[in-house]
Design a protein around this motif. Structure first.
Motif, short mmCIF file in Angstrom:
data_model
loop_
_atom_site.label_atom_id
_atom_site.label_comp_id
_atom_site.label_asym_id
_atom_site.label_seq_id
_atom_site.Cartn_x
_atom_site.Cartn_y
_atom_site.Cartn_z
N ASN A 71 8.98 -1.02 -1.33
CA ASN A 71 8.13 0.14 -1.59
C ASN A 71 7.19 0.36 -0.41
O ASN A 71 6.42 -0.53 -0.04
N THR A 72 7.22 1.55 0.18
CA THR A 72 6.42 1.84 1.37
C THR A 72 4.93 1.74 1.08
O THR A 72 4.17 1.18 1.87
N GLY A 73 4.48 2.28 -0.04
CA GLY A 73 3.05 2.26 -0.36
C GLY A 73 2.53 0.84 -0.57
O GLY A 73 1.46 0.49 -0.06
N ASP A 74 3.28 0.02 -1.30
CA ASP A 74 2.86 -1.36 -1.52
C ASP A 74 2.86 -2.14 -0.21
O ASP A 74 1.94 -2.93 0.06
N THR A 75 3.86 -1.93 0.63
CA THR A 75 3.93 -2.62 1.92
C THR A 75 2.76 -2.22 2.81
O THR A 75 2.18 -3.06 3.50
N LEU A 76 2.40 -0.94 2.79
CA LEU A 76 1.26 -0.46 3.57
C LEU A 76 -0.02 -1.17 3.15
O LEU A 76 -0.79 -1.65 3.99
N MET A 77 -0.25 -1.25 1.86
CA MET A 77 -1.48 -1.89 1.37
C MET A 77 -1.48 -3.39 1.68
O MET A 77 -2.53 -3.97 1.99
N VAL A 78 -0.32 -4.03 1.62
CA VAL A 78 -0.23 -5.46 1.95
C VAL A 78 -0.54 -5.67 3.43
O VAL A 78 -1.25 -6.62 3.80
N LEU A 79 -0.05 -4.80 4.30
CA LEU A 79 -0.35 -4.91 5.73
C LEU A 79 -1.85 -4.77 5.98
O LEU A 79 -2.42 -5.49 6.81
N LEU A 80 -2.50 -3.86 5.28
CA LEU A 80 -3.95 -3.69 5.45
C LEU A 80 -4.72 -4.88 4.90
O LEU A 80 -5.76 -5.27 5.45
N GLU A 81 -4.24 -5.48 3.81
CA GLU A 81 -4.92 -6.65 3.23
C GLU A 81 -4.81 -7.87 4.12
O GLU A 81 -5.63 -8.77 4.05
N ARG A 82 -3.80 -7.92 4.98
CA ARG A 82 -3.59 -9.08 5.85
C ARG A 82 -4.46 -9.06 7.10
O ARG A 82 -4.46 -10.02 7.86
N ARG A 83 -5.21 -8.00 7.32
CA ARG A 83 -6.08 -7.93 8.50
C ARG A 83 -7.13 -9.05 8.43
O ARG A 83 -7.64 -9.38 7.36
N LEU A 84 -7.47 -9.62 9.58
CA LEU A 84 -8.42 -10.73 9.63
C LEU A 84 -9.80 -10.32 9.14
O LEU A 84 -10.44 -11.07 8.39
N ASP A 85 -10.28 -9.13 9.51
CA ASP A 85 -11.60 -8.72 9.06
C ASP A 85 -11.63 -8.57 7.54
O ASP A 85 -12.62 -8.91 6.89
N ASN A 86 -10.54 -8.12 6.95
CA ASN A 86 -10.47 -8.01 5.50
C ASN A 86 -10.45 -9.39 4.85
O ASN A 86 -11.12 -9.61 3.84
N VAL A 87 -9.72 -10.32 5.43
CA VAL A 87 -9.64 -11.68 4.86
C VAL A 87 -11.00 -12.36 4.93
O VAL A 87 -11.42 -13.01 3.97
#
Length: 192
Positions: A71-87
């Motif tokens: 799913n493109t939308g879920d993959t997009l959100m997962v990519l954004l959640e993996r950012r170091l500043d977000n973590v």
């Protein structure tokens, strides 16, 4: 919708969110009907502001999500959640994503023992995110941790030690996304 971008200030009554029936100004006029494009654009802008990503970078994330399987939308959100500043923010080391981003840029954060000063660095499963063992870094993080009592998501684990440290147990899934967003609207807008 409140995005909680300013840290603890948005939890107080000072940061109340109120939408009036009329636009600002002396002459009361009714607001027009919101178009489909406006709804789609607002959803995309909400995600961009929430994660602190500009348009070109967001477009790159979308292209990567679109070319991957699933799913493109879920993959997009997962990519954004993996950012170091977000973590760093989700581990509770920063009051806001902007503060977490600043700490990463200023070199207060290490990943697997190496200094990383790129906020968009993508963490992997098993990575150890640690605050540098310097007085300035430790004092700043302890101060924010004392003010911040946020729950850490399942894919992250905070270890209790003298030096604040977190471990990425697994990659985040669509259920770990913290922002309430309709990803289908973003996909429809960006696929035009």
């Amino acid at each position: 919708m409140k995005l909680f971008l300013k840290g603890t200030r948005c939890d107080t009554a000072k940061c109340a969110f109120e939408r009036r029936d009329t636009p600002p100004g002396q002459q009361p006029a009714r607001r027009g009907k919101v178009t489909d494009y406006a709804v789609h654009l607002r959803e995309k802008q909400k995600v961009k502001h929430y994660y602190g990503v500009l348009e070109r970078q967001f477009r790159r994330y979308f292209n990567r999500a679109e070319s991957s399987k699933g799913n493109t939308g879920d993959t997009l959100m997962v990519l954004l959640e993996r950012r170091l500043d977000n973590v760093v923010h989700r581990l509770g080391f920063g009051l806001s994503r902007a503060q977490a981003r600043q700490w990463v840029c200023h070199g207060h954060v290490t990943v697997n023992g190496r200094r990383v000063d790129i906020p968009s660095y993508e963490v992997r499963a098993g990575d150890v995110v640690r605050i540098k063992n310097r007085a300035k870094s430790l004092d700043a993080v302890r101060a924010s941790q004392s003010e911040n009592h946020r729950e850490v998501p399942d894919f992250l684990a905070v270890t209790e030690s003298l030096i604040p440290e977190g471990i990425v147990g697994r990659l985040p899934g669509p259920e770990d996304v913290s922002v309430p967003v309709q990803t289908q609207l973003i996909v429809e807008l960006c696929s035009r």
